[in-house]
Design a protein around this motif. Structure first.
Motif, short mmCIF file in Angstrom:
data_model
loop_
_atom_site.label_atom_id
_atom_site.label_comp_id
_atom_site.label_asym_id
_atom_site.label_seq_id
_atom_site.Cartn_x
_atom_site.Cartn_y
_atom_site.Cartn_z
N SER A 66 19.68 -4.08 13.45
CA SER A 66 18.51 -3.95 12.49
C SER A 66 18.81 -4.28 11.10
CB SER A 66 17.24 -2.94 12.77
OG SER A 66 16.55 -3.00 11.92
N ASP A 68 16.26 -3.88 8.86
CA ASP A 68 15.33 -3.00 8.04
C ASP A 68 15.33 -1.37 8.66
OD1 ASP A 68 14.14 -3.39 10.54
OD2 ASP A 68 12.39 -4.58 9.64
N ASN A 71 12.98 -2.97 12.92
CA ASN A 71 12.67 -4.12 13.93
C ASN A 71 14.19 -4.55 14.24
OD1 ASN A 71 9.83 -4.18 13.69
ND2 ASN A 71 10.28 -4.54 11.64
N ASN A 73 16.94 -7.17 14.47
CA ASN A 73 17.37 -8.47 13.66
C ASN A 73 17.25 -9.78 14.64
OD1 ASN A 73 18.95 -10.20 12.52
ND2 ASN A 73 20.63 -9.11 12.52
N ASN A 79 8.52 -13.71 15.49
CA ASN A 79 7.91 -12.64 15.76
C ASN A 79 8.63 -11.57 15.18
OD1 ASN A 79 6.02 -14.06 17.21
ND2 ASN A 79 7.26 -14.04 19.02
N THR A 80 7.94 -10.16 15.73
CA THR A 80 8.70 -8.94 15.05
C THR A 80 8.75 -8.13 16.44
OG1 THR A 80 7.67 -9.07 12.90
CG2 THR A 80 8.35 -6.91 13.72
N PRO A 82 9.85 -4.17 16.91
CA PRO A 82 10.27 -2.59 17.05
C PRO A 82 11.36 -2.40 17.89
CG PRO A 82 7.98 -2.91 16.86
CD PRO A 82 8.45 -4.27 17.62
#
Lengths: 293, 293, 293, 293
Positions: A66, A68, A71, A73, A79-80, A82
Motif C-alpha cells: 500500500s 497510503d 488502500n 497499491n 477503483n479503490t 481498502p
C-alpha cells in the motif's frame, strides 16, 4: 500446482506474475487491472471483490502493499480497494503474500488470524532483482554517454549484489572496472573478479580517473568534497536506496550529470521482475511443504 | 613499512611472504629454511634462534602453526623448533600471527602476554585462496581428462566462494555449468551468473548428465546411492574439507575416478598463496592502525 | 547416415572418430588398433585388411597419413600397412579422407582414380583444434608456474585463431593480457576483446613486463636480442608450427624456461580432437550432398 | 606529431577527431562547425575557407565525404562548401582523407594531383566500429524489451565482426545465444565462443524459439516465410547494410516489432567513433612512414 491465488493490485509485474502462476497450473484470480490492461484468457479477471465466489488459498499483494497505509497499491485500476476488505477472501490457513507490509497492515491481518509473508525480504528475490537493476543501470549508462562502454574507466562504489552483477555484465564490454569498498573481503572479491580495487579511504584522490561512476552504497559518499574531484564529463549513476549516495544539488551546481535510479526492476524489466516474484513465492511454498499437492 | 618481522617455519608460501614483506620495506628475519632453499639477499636468514640479536615487532608462524602441537611446522628445515622457544623473540606488544593455532599454543602465548592473531580465519584470506583452489581444480580437471573443457557438461555442488570462482573460470572455457545447492539464494546466484541450477533434492536424478563434477560441500553427498547414477567416464573432483564429499571406496569399486584435492593453494600456487598471507597481515595491521608508521 | 567407413590407422583420436561415426549410424570398420586398445562392440575391428569382405564408401586415414611416405601411420598396431594396399578397399567413387597427404600418396591414389580429400585444411577443423590447443597451452602454463594465472601479466604474440581463443579462456582467469601483432586490424581485435595491445615494432622495449608469454607466430621473434629483455622468471610457451618462434638454445643459456608445444589437440584432448575430425568429415559430406542418404 | 590538419565538415565524430589530433600534438584547423558547436580552444576554428592562411599537410573529409556529390557533408554548418574549393588547401604531396569518396570526387582530386585515401575501408576501422555497433544494438534491445537480457534465447544471424562482438557483450548478460550461419567455419567459431549454432539451412524450423533476433547479414533472410515462424513477442534488430535482412512491411503486418539500425557508431557513440577515425588515420600515416616526424 493445484491451488487458487488471488493477485490483488500491482503493476505490470503482477500481470506477468498472474501468467506465471497460471502456467504452473494454478487457478488465478486478479483484481485491480481494469485500466487498459488485457490479461490472457486463462486468468480470471475480477471486476470487483464482489465477483469472487470462493475463497482462495493464497493472496498476493503488490510491492509495496500500500502507498497510503489504507488502500491496496493499484496503479492499473480506477477503483479503490481498502486492505481491510481482503480479510475474508482466504480459506482457513491461507497466506497473504506481499512486499513491504506496514506494521499496521500486518497487525490488521494478524488480528484476523491471517499469516503474512513478505516475499521482498527473501535473499533470492534480492539476487534476481539485482540482475535487473544492474542491467537497467548499464542501459542508462549507454543512453547517457556518447562513447562506448568498451575502454571506459568505470568506478563502482560498494561490492554487494548489484555491484557484483555490474562487474559481470561490464566484463563483456571490456570496461576497466575499479571497485571502491571498505571491507577488505570486498576488495578481495574485486580482485578475484578481475577488477582493480581501492579502499574507500583512498577514494578521494582517485576520483578524477573515471568516466562513469556507479554508486551502490546508501550513504552520501559523493558529497561536495568528493564531487569536486570528478572529471566534468563524468556520469554518476546512483543505485543506492534512500538516502542515496550523491549530493545531487551540489552535483548540479558543479555541472556534473548525476542520475538516481530507484526501483529499476519494475521499470526496465517488469516481466522478469514479475517472474522473480513468482519464483520466490514458489520457493516459499516449497519450503513450507505446500508446493506439490 | 618500517617494522621488524620474524618468519618462523613454513613452506614455499612463507619464502614468498618474506620477500613480500621485504619489498614493502620491512626488515625480515627468517628461520627454518635451511634445506635447499636460497632466499634473496634482502632477507636475513637465521641459522638458529640463537642468531637473533634483537626482538621483532611481529612474528609470523606457518599454516598450520604446528603439526604435532609442540614444534613449529618447518618442512624446509632439518632442525626442530619448539613453539615455546618463540616466547621471548617479540618486543612488548608484539603480535604472533599464525594459521590455525591450537588452543594449547594460544594459551601458551597468552600466558606470556603475547597476542595471537590467526590470519587464516580472515574472509579476504579465504576469498583469495578460493581463486587459487579453483584454478588448481581446473588444472586437475584438464590433466585428468582426454577432452577439452569446452563443451563439457559440468556439475558443481555448492555455491560458496570456490564454486563461484569455478563458475567464473569455466566461463572462459564454454563449459555448460550446472549448480546444485540447497539454498534458493544460491540457486539465484547460479542463475544470474549464467548457470543452470538444480535444487539438491533433485540431484540424484540428474547425476548421469555430467562429465565432470566438482564438489565443494563438506558432507558426503556423493555416497553409493548417488555415485551409482554417474556416467562411468565421469571425473569427480572433491574440494571439500574433511570429511570430504565423496565415498571414495565406493567410487573406486564402481570404477569412477574420484580425486580429493586438499590445500591446493600451497600446492599449485605457493607464490600467490604467500602473497595472500602477506596481504592479509597488512590488512590486519591497517585495521589496527599499525600499518603506516 | 547409412554409409560404410574404413578407419585405417591413427591414434586415440581415430578411436573416438570411429565411435563418433558409429553413433551417427554409420557402419565402421577399423584397422590398426591391435595394441592394447579395446573398441566398443559396435565398431567392426579388423585384424588385417584380409578380413575386409566388402568395399567401403569412405576410408579415413590418419593425420598425418604416413610418417615415412610409404606405410600408414599406425601407432597402435604392431603391424605395417603400406598405403598402396588401400587402393582396392573402396567402392567406385569412394573417397579417401586423410590429413596432410604427401604429393606422392595423392598421386598414387589418383592413379587408381581414387579421390583424396584432406580434412586438415578445412577452416572449421583449424578453429575447433585451436580451442584444444589453447586449452592445452593454458594447462601447461598452470602446471609450469607456482602462481595463479589470476593477476598475471601475459603477453600473446599474434592474434590468429589460437591467440583469440587464449584471450577468451584467460578472460575467466583475470589475467591482464597484452597482444603484440603487426597488423593494425589485429590490434583492433585485441582492443575490442579487452586486451592491451602493442605493435610488434614496440615489442622489445615491453618484453620485461610479463610473467608468461605465449607465442603463436611461426617466425623466430624471441631471438637472443628479445630474450635478453625478459624477466628471468618468465615462462615462454611456444605454440607456433615449425620453425617455432623461440631461439630455445639461447633461452636455455639465459636460464629462461621455454617450452615448445606441438600437436596439442591429439595430446591433451584426443577425444575432442577425434570428434573434430568426425564433424569436419560430416561437413564435407554435407557439402558434397552425400550426407543424408 | 608536428603536422597540420584541416578537418572539413562532418558531425560530432569529427569534432572529437579534431580534439584527438590536437591531443597528439597536431595543429588542427576545422571548417564547418558554426552551428551551435563550441570546440576546445586548442582547435583553430575557421569561419570560412578564406580564413585559412597556410596550406595543410592533410585534409580530413567526412563519412560520407558528400551527400549530394558536389558539396562537403557539413551537418553542423549553415554554409555550403563545394568539394572543388578544397583543391588548393594542401601542400604538395598532401593527402585528402575521407570516407566513401564518390568516383567523381576521387577523379576531381586526382586531376589536381591530390592523393585520396579512404579511411573507412580499413579493417581496423571496421573492427572498432563493430564494437560500437554491437553496443548500440544491445542498448536498443534493452530499451525495446520489458525483460532482462539475462536468461533470454537470442539468435544472431551471421558470424562476422558485429556478430562476434555481440556474442562477447552478451556473454556478460547470461543470454543463451545461437548463431545461424552458412559457413561451417563460422559455426565452429560459434562453438568455441560458447554459442549454440545452427546451419542456415535449418533456420526456419528453429525460428520460433527466440525472444530477440539480431540480423547481421545483408540479404533478406527474414522474409514472409521465415517471419511467420517467429514468436509474436520476438524483437527483430536488423544491423545489415542495404538491402537489410528483414521484410519490414510483412513484419509490421504480422505484428512483429522489427527495427533497422544503420550507422550506429555515429549515433550512439560519436566520441568513440571519432577516435576510431583518428586511430585509423594515424595507422595509415604510420604505414606510410609519415607518423613520427
Amino acid at each position: 500446482m493445484n491451488k487458487k491465488f488471488l493477485v490483488a493490485g500491482g503493476d505490470l509485474r503482477f500481470v506477468k506474475l498472474a501468467e506465471y502462476l497460471a502456467e504452473k497450473g494454478c487457478f488465478v484470480y486478479t483484481l485491480g487491472f481494469d485500466s487498459g490492461i488485457v490479461l490472457p484468457s486463462k486468468i480470471h479477471t475480477l471486476k470487483s471483490l464482489m465477483s469472487l465466489n470462493e475463497r482462495a488459498d493464497y493472496m498476493i499483494l503488490p510491492l509495496p502493499v500500500s502507498n497510503d497505509g489504507l488502500n491496496v497499491n493499484m496503479p492499473y485500476s480506477g477503483n479503490t480497494l481498502p486492505v481491510t476488505q481482503l480479510c475474508s477472501v482466504l480459506k482457513e490457513n491461507g497466506v497473504a503474500f506481499g512486499g513491504r507490509f506496514s506494521d499496521k497492515i500486518i497487525k490488521m491481518f494478524e488480528d484476523r488470524k491471517i499469516e503474512t509473508v513478505d516475499y521482498s525480504v527473501r535473499e533470492e528475490f534480492s539476487v534476481l532483482n539485482a540482475e535487473a537493476t544492474a542491467e537497467g543501470a548499464v542501459q542508462v549508462a549507454m543512453e547517457e554517454t556518447a562513447f562506448t562502454l568498451s575502454g571506459q574507466k568505470i568506478l563502482i562504489i560498494g561490492m554487494g549484489r548489484i555491484a557484483k552483477l555490474l562487474v559481470h555484465i561490464l566484463s563483456g564490454f571490456n570496461a576497466e572496472v575499479t571497485i571502491a569498498a571498505r571491507k577488505y573481503s570486498d576488495l578481495a572479491w574485486a580482485e578475484v573478479y578481475g577488477c582493480k580495487n581501492i579502499h574507500i579511504s583512498e577514494l578521494k584522490k582517485n576520483l578524477g580517473n573515471y568516466s562513469i561512476i556507479f554508486n551502490t552504497v546508501p550513504a552520501v559518499i559523493l558529497d561536495r568534497e568528493n564531487l569536486e574531484e570528478l572529471d566534468k564529463g563524468c556520469l554518476v549513476i546512483d543505485l543506492a536506496s534512500k538516502p542515496g549516495g550523491v549530493d545531487f544539488d551540489t552535483a548540479a551546481s558543479l555541472g556534473i550529470r548525476a542520475v538516481w535510479l530507484l526501483s529499476l526492476p519494475g521499470k526496465v524489466a517488469p516481466l522478469t521482475a514479475g517472474e522473480t516474484i513468482g519464483k520466490t513465492i514458489f520457493n516459499i511454498l516449497e519450503e513450507r511443504g505446500e508446493a506439490d499437492d
